[in-house]
Design a protein around this motif. Structure first.
Motif, PDB file in Angstrom:
ATOM      1  N   UNK A  39       0.833  -1.204   0.000  1.00 48.84           N
ATOM      2  CA  UNK A  39       0.000   0.000   0.000  1.00 48.84           C
ATOM      3  C   UNK A  39       0.866   1.253   0.000  1.00 48.84           C
ATOM      4  N   UNK A  40       1.882   1.271   0.860  1.00 45.47           N
ATOM      5  CA  UNK A  40       2.775   2.431   0.924  1.00 45.47           C
ATOM      6  C   UNK A  40       3.542   2.608  -0.381  1.00 45.47           C
ATOM      7  N   UNK A  41       3.931   1.508  -0.992  1.00 47.09           N
ATOM      8  CA  UNK A  41       4.608   1.588  -2.284  1.00 47.09           C
ATOM      9  C   UNK A  41       3.684   2.244  -3.304  1.00 47.09           C
ATOM     10  N   UNK A  42       2.426   1.866  -3.292  1.00 48.78           N
ATOM     11  CA  UNK A  42       1.453   2.486  -4.186  1.00 48.78           C
ATOM     12  C   UNK A  42       1.303   3.972  -3.935  1.00 48.78           C
ATOM     13  N   UNK A  43       1.270   4.358  -2.673  1.00 48.17           N
ATOM     14  CA  UNK A  43       1.167   5.782  -2.319  1.00 48.17           C
ATOM     15  C   UNK A  43       2.375   6.547  -2.862  1.00 48.17           C
ATOM     16  N   UNK A  44       3.553   5.977  -2.696  1.00 45.58           N
ATOM     17  CA  UNK A  44       4.778   6.618  -3.196  1.00 45.58           C
ATOM     18  C   UNK A  44       4.749   6.722  -4.717  1.00 45.58           C
ATOM     19  N   UNK A  45       4.302   5.656  -5.381  1.00 46.46           N
ATOM     20  CA  UNK A  45       4.213   5.682  -6.841  1.00 46.46           C
ATOM     21  C   UNK A  45       3.197   6.716  -7.332  1.00 46.46           C
ATOM     22  N   UNK A  46       2.086   6.842  -6.626  1.00 41.79           N
ATOM     23  CA  UNK A  46       1.097   7.867  -6.986  1.00 41.79           C
ATOM     24  C   UNK A  46       1.730   9.255  -6.874  1.00 41.79           C
ATOM     25  N   UNK A  47       2.447   9.492  -5.787  1.00 45.00           N
ATOM     26  CA  UNK A  47       3.099  10.788  -5.595  1.00 45.00           C
ATOM     27  C   UNK A  47       4.113  11.048  -6.706  1.00 45.00           C
ATOM     28  N   UNK A  48       4.938  10.063  -6.991  1.00 46.11           N
ATOM     29  CA  UNK A  48       5.938  10.223  -8.058  1.00 46.11           C
ATOM     30  C   UNK A  48       5.265  10.431  -9.410  1.00 46.11           C
ATOM     31  N   UNK A  49       4.219   9.665  -9.682  1.00 48.11           N
ATOM     32  CA  UNK A  49       3.502   9.797 -10.946  1.00 48.11           C
ATOM     33  C   UNK A  49       2.881  11.168 -11.112  1.00 48.11           C
ATOM     34  N   UNK A  50       2.274  11.680 -10.052  1.00 50.87           N
ATOM     35  CA  UNK A  50       1.662  13.008 -10.125  1.00 50.87           C
ATOM     36  C   UNK A  50       2.705  14.076 -10.429  1.00 50.87           C
ATOM     37  N   UNK A  51       3.850  13.977  -9.781  1.00 48.26           N
ATOM     38  CA  UNK A  51       4.919  14.942 -10.012  1.00 48.26           C
ATOM     39  C   UNK A  51       5.440  14.829 -11.439  1.00 48.26           C
ATOM     40  N   UNK A  52       5.620  13.611 -11.918  1.00 49.34           N
ATOM     41  CA  UNK A  52       6.136  13.426 -13.281  1.00 49.34           C
ATOM     42  C   UNK A  52       5.147  13.923 -14.345  1.00 49.34           C
ATOM     43  N   UNK A  53       3.864  13.678 -14.143  1.00 49.79           N
ATOM     44  CA  UNK A  53       2.861  14.143 -15.100  1.00 49.79           C
ATOM     45  C   UNK A  53       2.795  15.673 -15.106  1.00 49.79           C
ATOM     46  N   UNK A  54       2.949  16.270 -13.931  1.00 53.73           N
ATOM     47  CA  UNK A  54       2.861  17.726 -13.822  1.00 53.73           C
ATOM     48  C   UNK A  54       4.143  18.437 -14.247  1.00 53.73           C
ATOM     49  N   UNK A  55       5.236  17.695 -14.331  1.00 49.88           N
ATOM     50  CA  UNK A  55       6.542  18.284 -14.669  1.00 49.88           C
ATOM     51  C   UNK A  55       6.540  18.848 -16.079  1.00 49.88           C
ATOM     52  N   UNK A  56       7.073  20.039 -16.196  1.00 53.45           N
ATOM     53  CA  UNK A  56       7.219  20.669 -17.526  1.00 53.45           C
ATOM     54  C   UNK A  56       8.714  20.784 -17.771  1.00 53.45           C
ATOM     55  N   UNK A  57       9.221  19.902 -18.619  1.00 57.35           N
ATOM     56  CA  UNK A  57      10.670  19.819 -18.810  1.00 57.35           C
ATOM     57  C   UNK A  57      11.180  20.439 -20.053  1.00 57.35           C
TER      58      UNK A  57
END
Length: 145
Positions: free
Chosen positions: A127-145
């Motif tokens: 569950x915690x791994x999923x939470x971390x992946x959600x956080x990382x995914x949200x940041x990556x999707x929002x990233x403007x590189x």
């Protein structure tokens, strides 16, 4: 219609689908209007829709039968929702929907942390791994590189 009982997973997926539509509709809707006014319009529509749902399903409850604790937390939830919507519409006014929505969905991460801290819920390692992946995914999707 009163006893429409389907799994929580069904309702959660339906919620996610409508939340996705909310982001798209909100971005278009705030294009030529003040974001606070847009939030007001959205709130009125939701109030009418919720009232209609209570009426159609026959789920009206006497307010006097609701405990003070329940009133307090429903009011706090409503206030948190209102502040969230105001912030969301301002973010939509200023940013791209494809970047605002994932950051908004970091609420999933916050819910997990708050549920553990304040509600005493337990999450497993996966569950915690999923939470971390959600956080990382949200940041990556929002990233403007």
């Amino acid at each position: 219609m009163k006893n429409l009982v389907i799994s929580w997973q069904f309702w959660a997926l339906l919620s996610a689908a409508f939340a996705a539509l909310t982001a798209v509709f909100a971005k278009i809707g705030v294009e030529n209007v003040n974001s606070d006014f847009a939030t007001f319009v959205r709130t009125v529509v939701i109030l009418l829709a919720a009232g209609l749902m209570v009426y159609l399903t026959g789920n009206w409850q006497q307010p006097s039968e609701i405990s003070p604790k329940t009133w307090l937390f429903l009011i706090l939830s409503g206030l948190a929702t209102g502040v969230s919507w105001i912030c969301y519409f301002r973010a939509m006014k200023l940013g791209d929907a494809a970047r605002v929505a994932p950051i908004d969905k970091l609420s999933v991460v916050f819910v997990a942390v708050f549920a553990v801290l304040f509600l005493g819920e337990k999450l497993s390692l996966p569950n915690w791994l999923g939470v971390i992946l959600i956080a990382c995914g949200a940041v990556l999707v929002a990233y403007r590189g």
